[in-house]
Write a protein that holds these residues in place. Structure first.
Motif, mmCIF file in Angstrom:
data_model
loop_
_atom_site.group_PDB
_atom_site.id
_atom_site.type_symbol
_atom_site.label_atom_id
_atom_site.label_comp_id
_atom_site.label_asym_id
_atom_site.label_seq_id
_atom_site.Cartn_x
_atom_site.Cartn_y
_atom_site.Cartn_z
ATOM 1 N N ALA A 11 -13.767 -14.678 28.661
ATOM 2 C CA ALA A 11 -13.650 -15.500 29.861
ATOM 3 C C ALA A 11 -13.688 -16.981 29.491
ATOM 4 O O ALA A 11 -12.921 -17.797 30.024
ATOM 5 C CB ALA A 11 -14.766 -15.162 30.845
ATOM 6 N N TYR A 12 -14.570 -17.318 28.576
ATOM 7 C CA TYR A 12 -14.657 -18.707 28.098
ATOM 8 C C TYR A 12 -13.356 -19.118 27.403
ATOM 9 O O TYR A 12 -12.822 -20.209 27.639
ATOM 10 C CB TYR A 12 -15.831 -18.845 27.128
ATOM 11 C CG TYR A 12 -15.895 -20.175 26.409
ATOM 12 C CD1 TYR A 12 -16.523 -21.267 26.989
ATOM 13 C CD2 TYR A 12 -15.315 -20.332 25.149
ATOM 14 C CE1 TYR A 12 -16.573 -22.490 26.332
ATOM 15 C CE2 TYR A 12 -15.359 -21.546 24.487
ATOM 16 C CZ TYR A 12 -15.993 -22.618 25.082
ATOM 17 O OH TYR A 12 -16.029 -23.829 24.424
ATOM 18 N N PHE A 50 -23.883 -18.651 23.601
ATOM 19 C CA PHE A 50 -23.732 -18.063 24.942
ATOM 20 C C PHE A 50 -25.082 -17.699 25.558
ATOM 21 O O PHE A 50 -25.234 -17.735 26.777
ATOM 22 C CB PHE A 50 -22.822 -16.848 24.879
ATOM 23 C CG PHE A 50 -21.362 -17.193 24.920
ATOM 24 C CD1 PHE A 50 -20.720 -17.445 26.128
ATOM 25 C CD2 PHE A 50 -20.627 -17.312 23.751
ATOM 26 C CE1 PHE A 50 -19.378 -17.791 26.166
ATOM 27 C CE2 PHE A 50 -19.286 -17.657 23.779
ATOM 28 C CZ PHE A 50 -18.656 -17.902 24.990
ATOM 29 N N LYS A 93 -10.590 -19.762 29.857
ATOM 30 C CA LYS A 93 -10.818 -21.052 30.517
ATOM 31 C C LYS A 93 -10.417 -22.195 29.591
ATOM 32 O O LYS A 93 -9.764 -23.161 30.002
ATOM 33 C CB LYS A 93 -12.286 -21.177 30.910
ATOM 34 C CG LYS A 93 -12.641 -22.518 31.543
ATOM 35 C CD LYS A 93 -14.131 -22.604 31.840
ATOM 36 C CE LYS A 93 -14.501 -23.990 32.383
ATOM 37 N NZ LYS A 93 -15.960 -24.112 32.629
ATOM 38 N N GLU A 124 -26.436 -22.049 29.269
ATOM 39 C CA GLU A 124 -26.617 -22.150 30.718
ATOM 40 C C GLU A 124 -27.882 -22.929 31.083
ATOM 41 O O GLU A 124 -27.906 -23.663 32.072
ATOM 42 C CB GLU A 124 -26.677 -20.752 31.348
ATOM 43 C CG GLU A 124 -25.342 -20.033 31.406
ATOM 44 C CD GLU A 124 -24.432 -20.561 32.515
ATOM 45 O OE1 GLU A 124 -24.847 -21.505 33.233
ATOM 46 O OE2 GLU A 124 -23.315 -20.040 32.646
ATOM 47 N N LYS A 179 -17.488 -10.233 23.330
ATOM 48 C CA LYS A 179 -17.970 -9.798 24.630
ATOM 49 C C LYS A 179 -17.070 -10.322 25.742
ATOM 50 O O LYS A 179 -16.302 -11.269 25.541
ATOM 51 C CB LYS A 179 -19.407 -10.280 24.839
ATOM 52 C CG LYS A 179 -20.388 -9.737 23.813
ATOM 53 C CD LYS A 179 -21.790 -10.265 24.060
ATOM 54 C CE LYS A 179 -22.762 -9.752 23.011
ATOM 55 N NZ LYS A 179 -24.132 -10.293 23.209
ATOM 56 N N ASP A 180 -17.177 -9.728 26.908
ATOM 57 C CA ASP A 180 -16.350 -10.139 28.040
ATOM 58 C C ASP A 180 -16.548 -11.614 28.373
ATOM 59 O O ASP A 180 -15.592 -12.324 28.701
ATOM 60 C CB ASP A 180 -16.653 -9.278 29.264
ATOM 61 C CG ASP A 180 -16.162 -7.842 29.117
ATOM 62 O OD1 ASP A 180 -15.331 -7.595 28.224
ATOM 63 O OD2 ASP A 180 -16.617 -6.975 29.885
ATOM 64 N N GLU A 181 -17.791 -12.088 28.304
ATOM 65 C CA GLU A 181 -18.047 -13.489 28.645
ATOM 66 C C GLU A 181 -17.404 -14.425 27.622
ATOM 67 O O GLU A 181 -17.015 -15.546 27.959
ATOM 68 C CB GLU A 181 -19.540 -13.761 28.756
ATOM 69 C CG GLU A 181 -20.330 -13.560 27.475
ATOM 70 C CD GLU A 181 -21.801 -13.907 27.642
ATOM 71 O OE1 GLU A 181 -22.126 -14.884 28.362
ATOM 72 O OE2 GLU A 181 -22.639 -13.192 27.059
ATOM 73 N N TYR A 182 -17.261 -13.966 26.377
ATOM 74 C CA TYR A 182 -16.587 -14.779 25.373
ATOM 75 C C TYR A 182 -15.118 -14.956 25.752
ATOM 76 O O TYR A 182 -14.559 -16.062 25.681
ATOM 77 C CB TYR A 182 -16.643 -14.127 23.993
ATOM 78 C CG TYR A 182 -17.986 -13.886 23.387
ATOM 79 C CD1 TYR A 182 -19.171 -14.223 24.044
ATOM 80 C CD2 TYR A 182 -18.089 -13.302 22.128
ATOM 81 C CE1 TYR A 182 -20.401 -13.981 23.460
ATOM 82 C CE2 TYR A 182 -19.323 -13.052 21.534
ATOM 83 C CZ TYR A 182 -20.471 -13.389 22.216
ATOM 84 O OH TYR A 182 -21.686 -13.145 21.635
#
Length: 419
Positions: free
Chosen positions: A170-171, A116, A174, A120, A165-168
């Motif tokens: 979210a992934y 992560f 998706k 990007e 984590k929140d971004e995990y």
């Protein structure tokens, strides 16, 4: 009168004590725990999170440090974002939980965090997607195949809540949407790929999908994920099971309505452990559980027919002139031992797993704790020689995760036996 030599008597006493210790269950358990730790610690030593210049061989600790125009590769084979990394992450979490040893759980958490922290950069620099050669983490954002996100998403959900984590999440959401709403399927909902024939069912994809679906079911409480996972297990059996040989084929071609040519070892392993993951997470009172248990036991019996005198299994299961392959052998040890430990199948099956573990120790694990003779990544061909001649690797990433899981289940056997 002969006076006994006190040194000789002492040596005999020590030898007797050592022999007694060797045959006690605790001694075997200690030996196996040390081995499983050695296996996992060797993987940790071989893992280098970072990148290496394809031409200049320079090490870069992060994607941001890589100059524009410099092509790189992963610094170690354990760095990437591939289903095999998901398998290994889940096995490390499993080992960490069993031994109450944070370093193993942290290995998985650090691997996910590194992905992560870096993907990007590659996404911005290389918009061409997964098919572009020479850049890392394309799988993470293109999700072209189930290999790219299924097992890795499952491994994210296997992490302790405090490390998600929140971004995990979210992934993962998706990925779950893509899996359930966008992936290519047959009319009956079975996952397929576009190649090598139109709408080909790959046995491997049961593992690439079901553990993730099951974990989504547990995470959300939504019935649809468990229903889809069960559908895949039942349908894969319908298309791939060979009742004559009691094994699964590697492929089914929907355009010509026939199977491929090989009962490949590792694809049978993927099918077995996909079922294990589902049964672990499926509610105990789910009405499909009895059918799933019967199907798993059917496979265990089929696999048992083809165990070699060394306790291992062949690259092509029903071809004893193919090589003894380590990743499939580890998967069968894990799947069968776990099923016994959970009480899903009878204790009489335990001997299959125990002799398999002994075979791995004797023939396939070297003094450093590395696993030998792991078949590399394998596609599908209608050519049996293709399967016979697949190269093998040392501690290759397709085999280390299943080996750690197998070791954990053997430790559970011994713990139960010592009570």
């Amino acid at each position: 009168m002969i006076v006994p030599n006190p040194n000789t008597a002492r040596r005999r006493l020590v030898a007797s004590v050592l022999l007694l210790i060797a045959i006690l269950p605790g001694a075997t358990a200690q030996e196996n725990e040390a081995l499983v730790r050695k296996i996992a610690d060797q993987v940790i030593r071989e893992t280098k999170l970072g990148f290496e210049g394809a031409d200049n061989k320079q090490f870069y600790a992060s994607a941001a440090a890589i100059p524009e125009g410099v092509a790189v590769k992963y610094a170690s084979s354990y760095t990437g974002w591939h289903y095999t990394h998901g398998v290994l992450n889940m096995s490390m979490v499993n080992l960490g939980n069993y031994l109450n040893e944070p370093k193993y759980t942290n290995y998985a958490a650090d691997h996910v965090a590194f992905g992560f922290a870096n993907y990007e950069t590659f996404k911005k620099r290389f918009p061409g997607g997964r098919s572009h050669v020479g850049y890392p983490y394309g799988e993470m954002f293109t999700m072209e195949e189930l290999d790219d996100f299924g097992a890795m998403s499952a491994s994210i959900l296997a992490l302790p809540e405090g490390k998600r984590k929140d971004e995990y999440l979210a992934y993962v959401k998706k990925a779950a949407m893509h899996l359930t709403e966008e992936r290519l399927r047959l009319k009956d909902g079975t996952f397929v790929r576009k190649f090598p024939h139109v709408n080909t069912l790959w046995a491997d994809d049961l593992y690439m999908s079901v553990p993730f679906l099951a974990r989504m079911g547990k995470l959300t409480g939504e019935k649809k994920y468990f229903d889809d996972a069960i559908k895949q297990v039942v349908n894969f059996d319908k298309y791939l099971w060979d009742p004559q040989n009691q094994l699964y084929w590697h492929a089914w071609y929907s355009d010509v309505q026939r199977n491929g040519v090989a009962h490949w070892g590792r694809c049978n392993g993927w099918i077995m452990i996909a079922q294990v993951h589902l049964l672990d997470l499926l509610p105990a009172n789910h009405p499909a559980r009895p059918k799933l248990l019967r199907q798993l036991e059917k496979q265990v019996l089929g696999i048992a027919h083809f165990q070699s005198p060394e306790g291992l299994w062949h690259q092509v299961l029903d071809r004893p002139d193919s090589y003894l392959e380590s990743s499939a052998s580890a998967m069968f040890v894990y799947g069968i031992a776990h099923a016994v430990n959970q009480g899903w199948i009878g204790k009489s099956y335990a001997s299959i797993a125990k002799t398999g573990w002994d075979g791995l120790k004797k023939y396939k694990i070297n003094e450093l704790g590395q696993l030998k003779d792991i078949c590399v990544g394998t596609g599908i061909q209608d050519n049996m020689v293709f399967y016979y001649t697949r190269p093998v690797g040392l501690n290759e990433k397709h085999g280390t995760g299943p080996l750690i899981d197998a070791g954990v289940e053997i430790l559970k056997f011994e713990k139960a036996a010592s009570k």
